[in-house]
Design a protein around this motif. Sequence first.
Motif, short mmCIF file in Angstrom:
data_model
loop_
_atom_site.label_atom_id
_atom_site.label_comp_id
_atom_site.label_asym_id
_atom_site.label_seq_id
_atom_site.Cartn_x
_atom_site.Cartn_y
_atom_site.Cartn_z
N ASP A 1 2.32 2.93 -2.26
CA ASP A 1 1.98 3.87 -3.32
C ASP A 1 0.66 4.59 -3.06
O ASP A 1 0.46 5.71 -3.53
CB ASP A 1 1.90 3.15 -4.66
N GLN A 2 -0.22 3.95 -2.32
CA GLN A 2 -1.54 4.52 -2.09
C GLN A 2 -1.56 5.48 -0.91
O GLN A 2 -2.45 6.30 -0.80
CB GLN A 2 -2.55 3.40 -1.86
N MET A 3 -0.61 5.34 0.01
CA MET A 3 -0.58 6.20 1.19
C MET A 3 0.13 7.50 0.84
O MET A 3 1.09 7.51 0.07
CB MET A 3 0.13 5.50 2.35
N GLU A 4 -0.33 8.56 1.41
CA GLU A 4 0.26 9.87 1.14
C GLU A 4 1.30 10.19 2.20
O GLU A 4 1.13 11.10 3.01
CB GLU A 4 -0.83 10.93 1.09
N MET B 1 0.80 -1.21 0.00
CA MET B 1 0.00 0.00 0.00
C MET B 1 0.84 1.27 0.00
O MET B 1 0.29 2.37 0.09
CB MET B 1 -0.93 -0.01 1.21
#
Length: 175
Positions: A127-130, A125
């Motif tokens: 890439d999905q977390m900021e 995840m």
Amino acid sequence: MTDMVRAINPTAAISNAEEAKAAARASAIAIFLGVVWGIIGVAWLMGPGAAVMEAAMAEAAAGSPEAAGMTDMMAGAALGFAGVMVVIQLILGLVQWFKPNIVIPILFTVFVVYGLGSTALGMAMADQMELGAAAATPAWQTWGGIALMVVQLIMHIAGIRGASAMRKFRDAQAY
């Protein structure tokens, strides 16, 4: 030494109480490996990791002035928590070495499986977390931790088998 290497093998046959005790102690060795890795992590947090952690916290607190004042306290708390966990691990490892039981290997097996799962999920995840670049864990720490957890999982499974066999040998001796 050969007996200990054989005891670490989770598929090896356990034919007497000494082999069972050696296999149960494999879990203690896995815990001690975790202690060494924890000391390396704490040393990194005290050195170059401190700047990385402070930058990540400052980046996260950039939108909130209240949170910005707490970053130093949180960095110190994270370092203190890591140190306390290493000491607790060391104590449990010593208990497992001197008085092998089945509870500690089962507990650490659960922790290791959780660690592997959460690491894999975090990597999937990422890439999905900021998260900012400052919050990234160094690759050597991520991959070294994964490799260590796999080794620990194998050793804790051997520890469970050894502690279970110790109980069987003890029960057979009592009758």
